[in-house]
Every structure is written in C-alpha cells, then in structure tokens.
Design an enzyme around this catalytic site. Structure first.
Site, short mmCIF file in Angstrom:
data_model
loop_
_atom_site.label_atom_id
_atom_site.label_comp_id
_atom_site.label_asym_id
_atom_site.label_seq_id
_atom_site.Cartn_x
_atom_site.Cartn_y
_atom_site.Cartn_z
N ASP A 127 70.16 119.22 65.50
CA ASP A 127 69.91 120.27 66.49
C ASP A 127 68.77 121.19 66.05
O ASP A 127 68.49 121.33 64.86
CB ASP A 127 71.16 121.13 66.68
N TYR A 128 68.18 121.85 67.02
CA TYR A 128 67.11 122.83 66.78
C TYR A 128 67.50 123.84 65.71
O TYR A 128 66.72 124.17 64.82
CB TYR A 128 66.80 123.53 68.11
#
Length: 242
Positions: free
Chosen positions: A102-103
C-alpha cells in the site's frame, strides 16, 4: 535457445500459461511465421511478436527494494506521486513490482522484469510467508489475537490462519506493536484484519518475504538478489503449489 512461451512470459506479456494459450491460438509469430508449437525454441536473434507487437527481450533481473511510505507500488502514477521505479534510475531494464505494498505501507518489495517469475510468486496458491510489523490503536485482548490466528471473516471471505506475536504495548498512549505472518496476498489484507478486530493500523511495514529480510538496507535502498536467492524463491513457490 529458450522455449517460446518462456520468452513471452519473461518479457512480461503474460503468464507462462497465458503465453501458451496465445501460441495455440496462433497469435504469436517468429520471424514472421505463425508458430503454434508449444515446445518451439527461439534464439536471441529471432524476432518474436505477439499480436503484431514485438517482444523485446532483456536479461532477467531481480531486486529487493526497501519501499518507503508514501510511494506507489507501480511504474507510473497518473497523479504524479512517487513510484518505486523513481528509486532505481540506474536500472536500464523495465522492472515492475511483484505484488504490491500500500501507499502508506513500507518494507520489502521485490521487483523484476521476469514475468514468469513474478506470476509464479503471485499465484493464488502461493504460500510464501510474508511477515509484517504493525503499530495499532489500542491494545488487543488475547481473544482478539486468537481470532486472527484462527482466521477472521472479511468481506472477501475468511482469512487463512495467521501467526501473531505481541511485541510491545504502551498503556499510556493506548497503542501496541504486533508481528503478523500471513501466506495470502489479498488487497490491504493486514490492515483489514486488524480493523476487523477493532484495532486499526497506525503504521505498517513488511519485514520479511519468505527467507528474505531488510537486513543491511535503509529506507529507499535496493539490492540485487543473488542467483541462489532467485532459485530458492522459485523452489518455495513451486513447492507451495504442489
């Protein structure tokens, strides 16, 4: 000389199985001639095309990258945010991530230009263990930890049993640090598992992928995998599917 389907997979056009399907369907040509034979072998000088698009062959490369938070696990981003390949300016090959982080998640991410290798590791039946360290809100009770260990019901089905270890907790700040090992690769899985037990993630890092760790690397660093490590990963993934 390499098998035609292997060359197509290495170039990132498709998985080995999909490449075989393309060959059988007559969508692959070698030096302008349609080839439908799965065992057909090509040399580095042969011109291979899939649906008329040239297959550009590169030497396969394999990297371990310590992804920082706030970076997209992709080779480009429409919003102009940083992507993992921004950290690899010296790499000439067109590498891409094996799976995603994820970011807002940091940690170990593999990158390669070997499509067959990437698809092998990302296979749904792949059981390579991935270990995460999470800082969560609140201090999970033992029964909540046990629910993660047994498998917890999410909107896309029940998770496989996880290995969970409580590393530390802070009663004053009401936070805890946990280690969670999973074999699956669902989207935002660890975050969703912890949310499901009422302890949302504040910070998340992937510490290990199988036998690989971040030892010796700082955030944003990368190193090339050794041939032995690549072979070990293939063995792990193949064993998990058998």
């Amino acid at each position: 000389m390499d098998r035609l389907q292997k060359v197509i997979a290495h170039a990132g056009f498709a998985s080995r199985r999909k490449a075989e399907q393309l060959i059988v369907e007559g969508k692959v040509t070698v030096n302008g001639k349609i080839i439908k034979e799965l065992g057909y072998k090509v040399s580095s000088t042969d011109k291979v095309e899939v649906n008329g698009i040239p297959v550009e062959r590169e030497e396969p490369v394999y990297f371990l990258f310590y992804k920082p938070r706030g970076v997209i696990s992709s080779v480009k981003d429409e919003k102009g945010r940083k992507v993992v390949t921004d950290f690899l300016p010296a790499i000439k090959q067109r590498v891409y991530p094996v799976g995603r982080l994820d970011y807002d998640t940091s940690g170990l991410l593999l990158l390669t230009n070997d499509g067959e290798f990437a698809n092998l590791l990302m296979h749904p039946r792949n059981e390579i263990e991935k270990v995460y360290v999470a800082k969560v809100k609140g201090i999970p009770a033992k029964e909540k930890v046990r629910s993660l260990e047994k498998g917890i019901l999410l909107e896309d089905g029940r998770t496989a049993p996880a290995k969970v270890k409580m590393i530390s907790f802070d009663k004053r700040k009401q936070t805890a640090i946990m280690e969670i090992a999973i074999h699956e690769g669902r989207n935002r899985q660890v975050r969703r598992m912890l949310e499901a037990i009422g302890h949302p993630v504040m910070k998340l890092k992937r510490e290990r992928y199988g036998f690989l760790s971040l030892q010796g690397l700082n955030v944003g660093d990368m190193r090339e995998l050794t041939p032995h490590e690549v072979k070990q990963l293939r063995t792990l993934a193949t064993a998990s599917k058998s």
